[in-house]
Write a protein that holds these residues in place. Structure first.
Motif, mmCIF file in Angstrom:
data_model
loop_
_atom_site.group_PDB
_atom_site.id
_atom_site.type_symbol
_atom_site.label_atom_id
_atom_site.label_comp_id
_atom_site.label_asym_id
_atom_site.label_seq_id
_atom_site.Cartn_x
_atom_site.Cartn_y
_atom_site.Cartn_z
ATOM 1 N N MET A 16 0.361 -1.254 0.062
ATOM 2 C CA MET A 16 -0.105 -0.046 0.066
ATOM 3 C C MET A 16 0.743 1.417 0.050
ATOM 4 O O MET A 16 1.861 1.707 0.398
ATOM 5 N N MET A 17 0.035 1.958 -0.930
ATOM 6 C CA MET A 17 1.515 3.357 -0.487
ATOM 7 C C MET A 17 0.355 3.662 0.121
ATOM 8 O O MET A 17 -0.374 4.271 0.817
ATOM 9 N N PRO A 18 1.501 4.370 0.992
ATOM 10 C CA PRO A 18 1.759 5.391 2.477
ATOM 11 C C PRO A 18 0.798 6.716 2.539
ATOM 12 O O PRO A 18 1.172 6.809 1.326
ATOM 13 N N THR A 19 0.084 6.668 3.286
ATOM 14 C CA THR A 19 -0.485 8.314 3.043
ATOM 15 C C THR A 19 0.616 9.931 3.407
ATOM 16 O O THR A 19 2.182 9.130 3.821
ATOM 17 N N ASN A 20 0.314 10.885 2.569
ATOM 18 C CA ASN A 20 0.804 11.770 2.995
ATOM 19 C C ASN A 20 1.781 11.946 4.453
ATOM 20 O O ASN A 20 2.426 12.808 4.680
ATOM 21 N N GLN A 27 10.629 8.309 0.980
ATOM 22 C CA GLN A 27 9.628 7.735 -0.159
ATOM 23 C C GLN A 27 8.153 9.198 -0.470
ATOM 24 O O GLN A 27 8.246 9.172 -1.816
ATOM 25 N N ARG A 28 8.074 10.720 -0.440
ATOM 26 C CA ARG A 28 8.145 11.963 0.081
ATOM 27 C C ARG A 28 8.948 12.065 -1.620
ATOM 28 O O ARG A 28 8.297 12.689 -2.474
ATOM 29 N N THR A 56 -0.534 19.345 -8.334
ATOM 30 C CA THR A 56 -0.973 19.856 -6.878
ATOM 31 C C THR A 56 -0.577 18.328 -6.595
ATOM 32 O O THR A 56 -0.153 18.386 -4.614
ATOM 33 N N ASP A 57 -0.911 17.044 -6.542
ATOM 34 C CA ASP A 57 -0.508 16.327 -6.018
ATOM 35 C C ASP A 57 0.884 16.164 -5.276
ATOM 36 O O ASP A 57 1.447 15.437 -4.216
ATOM 37 N N ALA A 58 1.665 16.658 -6.035
ATOM 38 C CA ALA A 58 3.320 15.605 -5.446
ATOM 39 C C ALA A 58 3.772 17.403 -4.925
ATOM 40 O O ALA A 58 4.223 16.611 -4.474
ATOM 41 N N LEU A 59 2.697 18.461 -5.179
ATOM 42 C CA LEU A 59 3.673 19.242 -3.889
ATOM 43 C C LEU A 59 2.454 18.828 -2.892
ATOM 44 O O LEU A 59 3.334 18.968 -1.480
ATOM 45 N N GLU A 60 1.406 17.993 -2.066
ATOM 46 C CA GLU A 60 1.675 17.799 -1.111
ATOM 47 C C GLU A 60 1.767 16.450 -0.619
ATOM 48 O O GLU A 60 1.862 16.425 0.072
ATOM 49 N N THR A 61 2.751 15.048 -1.599
ATOM 50 C CA THR A 61 2.843 14.499 -1.214
ATOM 51 C C THR A 61 4.427 15.393 -0.854
ATOM 52 O O THR A 61 4.835 14.367 0.376
#
Length: 195
Positions: A16-20, A27-28, A56-61
């Motif tokens: 599973m991909m970890p959450t932010n 991982q980030r 936007t997803d990249a920046l949140e990650t």
């Protein structure tokens, strides 16, 4: 009619991909880089809304520097660079979509991390020149000239700024003339009324 039914049994979902919130700095860096790459691909294909979503997803990650504390100095540096690149790409995408306020916000976020980032300064200049924020455009052009006097875009920015300043001057003069005519007409009618 015939009815066709499928039954699916999930055997495994793999890792599973970890959450932010639970991601390590490494991982980030990995997942943020992947999302930025997908944004670059969408941008090249002129799919700007999709590119925005990926950036936007990249920046949140990627997250904030406070979330990178456990990372090595090398990882922290790479995350900072990835964050700057992703914000710059977000800015470019907003510019392509003529969303100038959002482009300005992204450019300013880059400049908070790197006050002399030329890409961001150039994009910010384009934002200011797209509107009539000529004072800010002038300051941004001066900053670019200070950092990179041989910058090939300087002459184009300066030329466009001069054209916009001349148009703005003409617009103000026409407004003043119109205002004076209205004002003089009002004064004339006042004199006629008094007699």
């Amino acid at each position: 009619g015939a009815k066709l039914e499928f039954k699916v049994n999930l055997q495994s979902i793999g890792d599973m991909m970890p959450t932010n919130e639970t991601m390590s700095p490494e991982q980030r860096l990995e997942f943020g880089g992947q999302k930025k790459s997908r944004g670059n691909k969408a941008y090249r294909e002129l799919k700007f809304k999709l590119a925005l979503r990926h950036y936007t997803d990249a920046l949140e990650t990627i997250g904030l520097p406070a979330q990178w504390k456990q990372g090595s100095e090398d990882t922290k540096l790479k995350l900072r660079i990835l964050k700057i690149d992703s914000e710059n790409n977000l800015c470019a995408t907003h510019l392509a979509m003529k969303s100038y306020t959002k482009a300005e916000s992204a450019a300013l976020r880059v400049l908070e991390l790197d006050a002399e980032n030329l890409k961001s300064l150039e994009r910010l200049c384009r934002v200011y020149l797209a509107g009539t924020r000529l004072g800010k455009a002038t300051k941004t052009i001066e900053k670019i000239r200070e950092i990179s006097p041989e910058n090939p875009r300087l002459s184009a920015f300066s030329k466009l700024l001069k054209e916009k300043q001349e148009k703005e001057k003409e617009r103000k003069e026409k407004f003043a003339q119109g205002f004076n005519k209205m004002s003089l007409g009002y004064k004339s009618s006042q004199k006629e009324t008094k007699t």
